[in-house]
Design a protein around this motif. Structure first.
Motif, PDB file in Angstrom:
ATOM      1  N   LEU A  93     -13.016 -30.098 -23.939  1.00  0.00           N
ATOM      2  CA  LEU A  93     -13.686 -30.919 -22.936  1.00  0.00           C
ATOM      3  C   LEU A  93     -13.238 -30.542 -21.525  1.00  0.00           C
ATOM      4  O   LEU A  93     -14.068 -30.387 -20.611  1.00  0.00           O
ATOM      5  CB  LEU A  93     -13.420 -32.405 -23.197  1.00  0.00           C
ATOM      6  CG  LEU A  93     -14.055 -33.380 -22.189  1.00  0.00           C
ATOM      7  CD1 LEU A  93     -15.569 -33.221 -22.174  1.00  0.00           C
ATOM      8  CD2 LEU A  93     -13.669 -34.827 -22.531  1.00  0.00           C
ATOM      9  N   ALA A  94     -11.919 -30.400 -21.334  1.00  0.00           N
ATOM     10  CA  ALA A  94     -11.415 -30.010 -20.011  1.00  0.00           C
ATOM     11  C   ALA A  94     -11.922 -28.624 -19.622  1.00  0.00           C
ATOM     12  O   ALA A  94     -12.305 -28.391 -18.462  1.00  0.00           O
ATOM     13  CB  ALA A  94      -9.888 -30.035 -20.002  1.00  0.00           C
ATOM     14  N   THR A  95     -11.949 -27.704 -20.581  1.00  0.00           N
ATOM     15  CA  THR A  95     -12.464 -26.363 -20.293  1.00  0.00           C
ATOM     16  C   THR A  95     -13.918 -26.444 -19.858  1.00  0.00           C
ATOM     17  O   THR A  95     -14.333 -25.797 -18.889  1.00  0.00           O
ATOM     18  CB  THR A  95     -12.329 -25.471 -21.541  1.00  0.00           C
ATOM     19  OG1 THR A  95     -10.956 -25.420 -21.943  1.00  0.00           O
ATOM     20  CG2 THR A  95     -12.821 -24.057 -21.258  1.00  0.00           C
ATOM     21  N   TRP A  96     -14.709 -27.251 -20.569  1.00  0.00           N
ATOM     22  CA  TRP A  96     -16.131 -27.402 -20.248  1.00  0.00           C
ATOM     23  C   TRP A  96     -16.307 -27.970 -18.838  1.00  0.00           C
ATOM     24  O   TRP A  96     -17.144 -27.486 -18.066  1.00  0.00           O
ATOM     25  CB  TRP A  96     -16.788 -28.314 -21.276  1.00  0.00           C
ATOM     26  CG  TRP A  96     -18.290 -28.289 -21.263  1.00  0.00           C
ATOM     27  CD1 TRP A  96     -19.096 -27.559 -22.080  1.00  0.00           C
ATOM     28  CD2 TRP A  96     -19.156 -29.026 -20.385  1.00  0.00           C
ATOM     29  NE1 TRP A  96     -20.416 -27.790 -21.771  1.00  0.00           N
ATOM     30  CE2 TRP A  96     -20.484 -28.691 -20.734  1.00  0.00           C
ATOM     31  CE3 TRP A  96     -18.951 -29.926 -19.347  1.00  0.00           C
ATOM     32  CZ2 TRP A  96     -21.586 -29.228 -20.089  1.00  0.00           C
ATOM     33  CZ3 TRP A  96     -20.056 -30.460 -18.698  1.00  0.00           C
ATOM     34  CH2 TRP A  96     -21.347 -30.117 -19.058  1.00  0.00           C
ATOM     35  N   VAL A  97     -15.525 -28.984 -18.494  1.00  0.00           N
ATOM     36  CA  VAL A  97     -15.647 -29.623 -17.181  1.00  0.00           C
ATOM     37  C   VAL A  97     -15.313 -28.636 -16.057  1.00  0.00           C
ATOM     38  O   VAL A  97     -16.018 -28.559 -15.040  1.00  0.00           O
ATOM     39  CB  VAL A  97     -14.738 -30.871 -17.098  1.00  0.00           C
ATOM     40  CG1 VAL A  97     -14.640 -31.380 -15.659  1.00  0.00           C
ATOM     41  CG2 VAL A  97     -15.271 -31.971 -18.011  1.00  0.00           C
ATOM     42  N   PHE A  98     -14.249 -27.860 -16.234  1.00  0.00           N
ATOM     43  CA  PHE A  98     -13.868 -26.912 -15.180  1.00  0.00           C
ATOM     44  C   PHE A  98     -14.851 -25.752 -15.079  1.00  0.00           C
ATOM     45  O   PHE A  98     -15.111 -25.252 -13.973  1.00  0.00           O
ATOM     46  CB  PHE A  98     -12.448 -26.398 -15.416  1.00  0.00           C
ATOM     47  CG  PHE A  98     -11.383 -27.404 -15.054  1.00  0.00           C
ATOM     48  CD1 PHE A  98     -11.315 -27.935 -13.780  1.00  0.00           C
ATOM     49  CD2 PHE A  98     -10.451 -27.824 -15.995  1.00  0.00           C
ATOM     50  CE1 PHE A  98     -10.337 -28.867 -13.435  1.00  0.00           C
ATOM     51  CE2 PHE A  98      -9.471 -28.745 -15.664  1.00  0.00           C
ATOM     52  CZ  PHE A  98      -9.416 -29.274 -14.381  1.00  0.00           C
ATOM     53  N   VAL A  99     -15.412 -25.316 -16.204  1.00  0.00           N
ATOM     54  CA  VAL A  99     -16.453 -24.296 -16.157  1.00  0.00           C
ATOM     55  C   VAL A  99     -17.675 -24.832 -15.408  1.00  0.00           C
ATOM     56  O   VAL A  99     -18.294 -24.137 -14.605  1.00  0.00           O
ATOM     57  CB  VAL A  99     -16.817 -23.827 -17.581  1.00  0.00           C
ATOM     58  CG1 VAL A  99     -18.104 -23.013 -17.570  1.00  0.00           C
ATOM     59  CG2 VAL A  99     -15.691 -22.982 -18.170  1.00  0.00           C
ATOM     60  N   ALA A 100     -18.020 -26.098 -15.672  1.00  0.00           N
ATOM     61  CA  ALA A 100     -19.135 -26.727 -14.957  1.00  0.00           C
ATOM     62  C   ALA A 100     -18.841 -26.821 -13.462  1.00  0.00           C
ATOM     63  O   ALA A 100     -19.735 -26.615 -12.623  1.00  0.00           O
ATOM     64  CB  ALA A 100     -19.415 -28.113 -15.532  1.00  0.00           C
ATOM     65  N   LEU A 101     -17.589 -27.125 -13.093  1.00  0.00           N
ATOM     66  CA  LEU A 101     -17.210 -27.177 -11.678  1.00  0.00           C
ATOM     67  C   LEU A 101     -17.392 -25.805 -11.024  1.00  0.00           C
ATOM     68  O   LEU A 101     -17.875 -25.704  -9.888  1.00  0.00           O
ATOM     69  CB  LEU A 101     -15.762 -27.639 -11.547  1.00  0.00           C
ATOM     70  CG  LEU A 101     -15.208 -27.708 -10.111  1.00  0.00           C
ATOM     71  CD1 LEU A 101     -15.979 -28.742  -9.298  1.00  0.00           C
ATOM     72  CD2 LEU A 101     -13.716 -28.051 -10.136  1.00  0.00           C
TER      73      LEU A 101
END
Length: 409
Positions: A93-101
């Protein structure tokens, strides 16, 4: 043509799209290190390209209302931070959020930078192709850069990935300071001098019908572009038994060929008209995508992928300037919708092809992609140039118009 300004903007595009290309380059390492499925890595591809694409029209509208040049450095710095944070994260989830950022940062960069590049390059297709190829070069460097940092040194060394963005931000500040000093010391122009510099001619109205047609074509372009970008390296490794370095080499060849195709497309557009570059690119892309799906060996895959990358980018500069000419009073909105919302289709569909690869294999996913690509190929031949080859040379030189000046509404 303001060559110095165009060259500097091209450099910023290289840095920005280095981070756009870093995300698919990281996917094989994430898959190996964190045991992600094809669907999971395709979800990360959506977070990068899909979220980015959804935000780009917003930044396009904002850049049309008044100049926001600060979005250019803020965009690539945010992208760099997102990529580094995603590499250091451990949970999905954290990886996904930072990739989205990172995707949001990439989105913030493109509309204002593309509008400034059009102002610097005027009506020349080669000028826009030079700016566009800066991004392609950045994307082509990304696999080697990521492999050198993460592949050789591991995920803890990922802060090194931020170095290009920091260096370019410093150069941006220095260049902005020099520009402000030149403005303070410049002799004011006589009233009306700038207005007289622009050739007379009737202003064209925004053509939303033709613009919508172009958006549909780019929707179909973005699906194979994003899917091949996110899955071709894995295809080389999982289906053809190649190493991670070989998979990265295929991805590098794909993006590097895109740079060649972008420059060649700009030359074709200036010499034979934008429609020639668009139609030739889509026509050549079909058999080369078939070669990727069929590839019985690594070398067939490599050659097909390189040729596909070149063909796909022949229409790139022409599509950007076509969008801006369909909406002449809203260049930022045109850039945001074509480079942004239309590209969202690629990110949205990428998880579907990842799911198909999980259930039926990567080869089946590429054959399905080939069937889908027939639609934009046919539609591309129905596009029309709102300016025309002959009149493009006589079009107003946009370098005579102040950056951010609103056009007729």
């Amino acid at each position: 043509m303001k060559k110095g300004q165009l060259a500097f903007l091209t450099g910023t595009h290289t840095v920005n799209d280095l981070y756009q290309g870093a995300i698919p380059a990281m996917l094989p390492f994430l898959m190996t290190e964190r045991h992600y499925s094809y669907a999971a890595v395709s979800g990360l591809a959506f977070a990068a390209s899909g979220v980015s694409s959804l935000f780009q029209p917003v930044f396009g509208v904002l850049s049309d209302r008044r100049p926001r040049t600060w979005l250019v450095p803020a965009g690539f710095l945010t992208a760099a931070f997102g990529v580094v944070a995603a590499a250091l994260s451990t949970g999905y989830l954290a990886t996904w959020v930072f990739v989205a950022l990172a995707g949001v940062g990439i989105a913030a960069y493109h509309p204002p930078a593309t509008s400034q590049a059009r102002l610097a390059g005027g009506s020349s297709q080669k000028a826009m192709s030079v700016f566009s190829v800066g991004g392609t070069v950045g994307g082509s460097l990304a696999p080697a850069f990521v492999t050198w940092v993460i592949g050789a040194l591991g995920f803890p060394a990922s802060p090194l990935l931020a170095v290009p963005a920091v260096v370019m931000a410093v150069l941006w500040l220095l260049q902005a300071g020099r520009a402000r000093r030149r403005l303070r010391t410049a002799t004011p122009a006589p009233p009306g001098a700038r207005a007289a510099a622009a050739p007379d001619g009737p202003a064209r109205a925004d053509d939303w019908r033709r613009f919508s047609h172009l958006v549909v074509v780019i929707l179909g372009w973005s699906v194979p572009f994003v899917t091949v970008t996110s899955l071709v390296s894995l295809y080389a490794q999982r289906e053809l038994g190649q190493s991670g370095a070989a998979g990265a080499a295929v991805l590098t060849g794909y993006t590097a060929a895109g740079a060649v195709g972008t420059l060649l497309g700009g030359w074709i557009g200036d010499r034979y008209g934008r429609m020639g570059a668009v139609r030739l690119g889509y026509l050549l892309a079909m058999p080369t995508l078939a070669g990727i799906a069929w590839a019985p060996s690594f070398w067939v895959l490599t050659v097909s992928t390189v040729l596909f990358g070149a063909a796909m980018f022949l229409p790139f500069a022409a599509q950007v300037t076509l969008a801006q000419d369909y909406l002449p009073s809203r260049p930022g909105t045109a850039s945001g919708l074509t480079l942004g919302l239309a590209m969202a289709a690629g990110g949205l569909c990428s998880p579907l092809f990842g799911w198909l690869a999980d259930t039926s294999g990567l080869r089946a996913a590429f054959y399905a992609l080939l069937g889908l690509f027939v639609v934009p190929v046919l539609l591309a031949f129905r596009l029309r140039d709102p300016v025309g080859k002959a009149s493009e040379k006589d079009a107003p030189n946009l370098t005579d118009i102040p950056a951010g000046t609103p056009g007729p509404r």
